[in-house]
Scaffold this motif. Structure first.
Motif, mmCIF file in Angstrom:
data_model
loop_
_atom_site.group_PDB
_atom_site.id
_atom_site.type_symbol
_atom_site.label_atom_id
_atom_site.label_comp_id
_atom_site.label_asym_id
_atom_site.label_seq_id
_atom_site.Cartn_x
_atom_site.Cartn_y
_atom_site.Cartn_z
ATOM 1 N N ASP A 44 0.889 -1.294 -0.046
ATOM 2 C CA ASP A 44 -0.015 -0.101 -0.023
ATOM 3 C C ASP A 44 0.729 1.336 -0.137
ATOM 4 N N GLN A 45 2.220 1.099 0.295
ATOM 5 C CA GLN A 45 3.053 2.227 0.388
ATOM 6 C C GLN A 45 4.080 2.151 -0.757
ATOM 7 N N SER A 46 3.696 1.423 -1.653
ATOM 8 C CA SER A 46 4.563 0.956 -3.040
ATOM 9 C C SER A 46 4.043 1.970 -4.055
ATOM 10 N N VAL A 97 7.587 -5.348 0.437
ATOM 11 C CA VAL A 97 8.135 -4.363 -0.468
ATOM 12 C C VAL A 97 8.417 -2.980 0.656
ATOM 13 N N SER A 98 9.460 -2.629 0.954
ATOM 14 C CA SER A 98 9.578 -1.583 2.097
ATOM 15 C C SER A 98 10.952 -0.657 1.112
ATOM 16 N N ARG A 99 10.579 0.735 1.877
ATOM 17 C CA ARG A 99 11.587 1.690 1.033
ATOM 18 C C ARG A 99 12.843 1.705 1.863
ATOM 19 N N LEU A 100 13.909 1.859 1.219
ATOM 20 C CA LEU A 100 15.336 1.989 1.944
ATOM 21 C C LEU A 100 15.643 3.463 2.202
ATOM 22 N N GLY A 103 16.445 5.444 -0.816
ATOM 23 C CA GLY A 103 15.296 5.858 -1.934
ATOM 24 C C GLY A 103 14.945 4.640 -2.492
ATOM 25 N N ARG A 104 15.674 3.601 -2.545
ATOM 26 C CA ARG A 104 15.349 2.393 -3.440
ATOM 27 C C ARG A 104 14.362 1.486 -2.600
ATOM 28 N N TYR A 105 13.790 0.510 -3.146
ATOM 29 C CA TYR A 105 12.660 -0.356 -2.673
ATOM 30 C C TYR A 105 13.311 -1.812 -2.220
ATOM 31 N N ASP A 106 13.270 -2.437 -1.354
ATOM 32 C CA ASP A 106 13.787 -3.703 -1.113
ATOM 33 C C ASP A 106 12.635 -4.719 -1.291
ATOM 34 N N VAL A 107 12.401 -5.377 -2.158
ATOM 35 C CA VAL A 107 11.378 -6.315 -2.507
ATOM 36 C C VAL A 107 11.763 -7.697 -2.392
ATOM 37 N N PRO A 128 15.318 0.575 -7.820
ATOM 38 C CA PRO A 128 14.938 2.218 -7.749
ATOM 39 C C PRO A 128 13.355 1.986 -8.092
ATOM 40 N N ALA A 129 12.742 3.022 -7.921
ATOM 41 C CA ALA A 129 11.224 2.918 -8.026
ATOM 42 C C ALA A 129 10.661 2.655 -9.398
#
Length: 419
Positions: A44-46, A97-100, A103-107, A128-129
């Protein structure tokens, strides 16, 4: 339907500028694997809904039946697989999925086999997004391969051409048709795009010089180079499997004849001496043969000839009008368009037995191209008065419509597997 004699040069491209697709899947395969897909924690935050993209990919293949029977799980969970199995799922996908901080995302995700009560592995991606959709496609590829044994094709790309007003555009999009990016625009027609085997370049025909000439363009940089601008028309480029050569149709010596040239440019070599119109070449996967369309027998049929030339062997015998050959990457199948009682229908032939069957119920099919795993064919067709892209399984049981918001879409080509 494009006339055989001008299909490589004068395509009528009525296409859409908007490149977002709605997907409608019809038909059911002989077997479908029921898969429970849990909403990814943090989705929901991605910027991209990872679980939804994975689910749509698997559903589009026709080989999976997605089930939402496992809420609240992620890749760290120790799920009760027997309970999930009782709910009808043969497999479970869960992740997060979480934001690092950078600024990148950890999936992250994990796949379980609920029938055998096994952990089938998982992966993690820090991206990256802008790469979140590609990551979701790669997750779907992982699930597809683990559960079917075949390579997934969801992280591959498509190219196609549109026309909006007086502007023609060459697009590159994800395999589901989303995330389309314009590669080239022109007020003159663009036709016959073809992927290089490395997946980083496209060859295509442009009319910007008021005659058909062949360019090769780098996808990432946008840089392009003129490859063929000989006297007369230069059309229908196709790459050799190793990417070193391009076969194409030239009329510089009169008529339309097949030539092979270095992909970097140079002097082309005529493949055969023929008074017929020969066009639409495509290489066999082993690079030893070229399939093409010729009217040397009085009507357009598909033939095969060695890459060094020689005598051509006729391949299609059913029907009196067969064009647009495409050979599957595994070398087992030939897709082509056949005119049947005035209708242009996609056919698939077993190249060993020579048996061919129509796999569509539409009547204006064009431009078939195989997926990299040889399991699906993409093609253009007319649906409810508008051009649309479709994918179909080799038996025609499963079809997915990639319908544009408005306008028409033409000239699809399915890119190679990502390295």
């Amino acid at each position: 339907m494009k006339n055989f004699l001008v299909s490589c040069v004068l395509g009528v491209l009525a296409m859409q500028a908007q490149a977002q697709f709605r997907v409608e899947v019809s038909g059911v395969g002989l077997t479908q694997i029921p898969v429970a897909i849990s909403g990814f924690r943090g989705d929901d935050q991605s910027p991209q809904k990872i679980a939804a993209i994975v689910q749509a990919d698997l559903e589009r293949s026709g080989q999976f039946k997605p089930l939402d029977t496992a809420p609240g799980l992620d890749e760290t969970a120790r799920p009760d697989l027997s309970a999930i199995r009782l709910r009808g799922a043969d497999a479970l996908v869960a992740g997060s999925v979480s934001r690092l901080a950078d600024g990148r995302y950890d999936v992250r995700f994990r796949l379980w086999d609920t029938v055998r009560n096994q952990d089938l592995g998982g992966q993690s991606h820090a991206v990256p997004a802008g790469d979140l959709r590609l990551t979701a496609h790669r997750i779907a590829d992982f699930v597809y391969e683990r559960l079917t044994g075949d390579k997934g094709i969801f992280s591959t790309r498509l190219t196609y051409v549109t026309k909006a007003g007086s502007s023609y555009r060459l697009w590159v999009a994800d395999a589901d048709g989303e995330n389309a990016q314009p590669a080239f625009s022109s007020p003159e027609p663009i036709i016959s795009p073809a992927w290089a085997p490395n997946g980083n370049q496209l060859a295509y025909v442009s009319f910007e010089a008021r005659k058909p000439v062949v360019y090769v363009q780098d996808i990432d940089s946008g840089k392009r180079r003129l490859v063929a601008s000989f006297k007369g028309s230069n059309s229908a480029p196709t790459w050799s499997p190793d990417g070193s050569s391009i076969a194409l149709t030239l009329s510089r010596d009169g008529g339309s004849q097949l030539f092979v040239m270095d992909a970097r440019g140079g002097e082309p070599r005529r493949l055969m001496q023929s008074s017929a119109i020969d066009t639409e070449p495509v290489y066999s996967p082993d690079g030893k043969s070229i399939y093409f369309v010729s009217d040397r027998g009085g009507a357009p049929q598909i033939y095969r000839v060695g890459v060094t030339g020689g005598n051509a062997e006729r391949i299609t015998f059913s029907g009196n009008y067969n064009i647009s050959p495409a050979v599957s990457p595994d070398g087992k199948w030939l897709a082509y368009i056949s005119r049947v009682s005035g209708a242009f229908k996609l056919h698939v032939m077993d190249l060993v037995s020579g048996t061919a069957v129509a796999i569509t119920d539409t009547t204006a099919d064009e431009s078939p191209s195989f997926s990299p795993n040889s399991r699906m064919v993409i093609y253009a067709t007319l649906m409810q008065g508008k051009e649309a892209l479709m994918t179909a399984s080799l038996d025609g049981r499963i079809k997915a419509r990639l319908a544009g918001q408005s306008g028409d879409i033409r000239e699809p080509d399915w890119g190679p597997a990502q390295k």
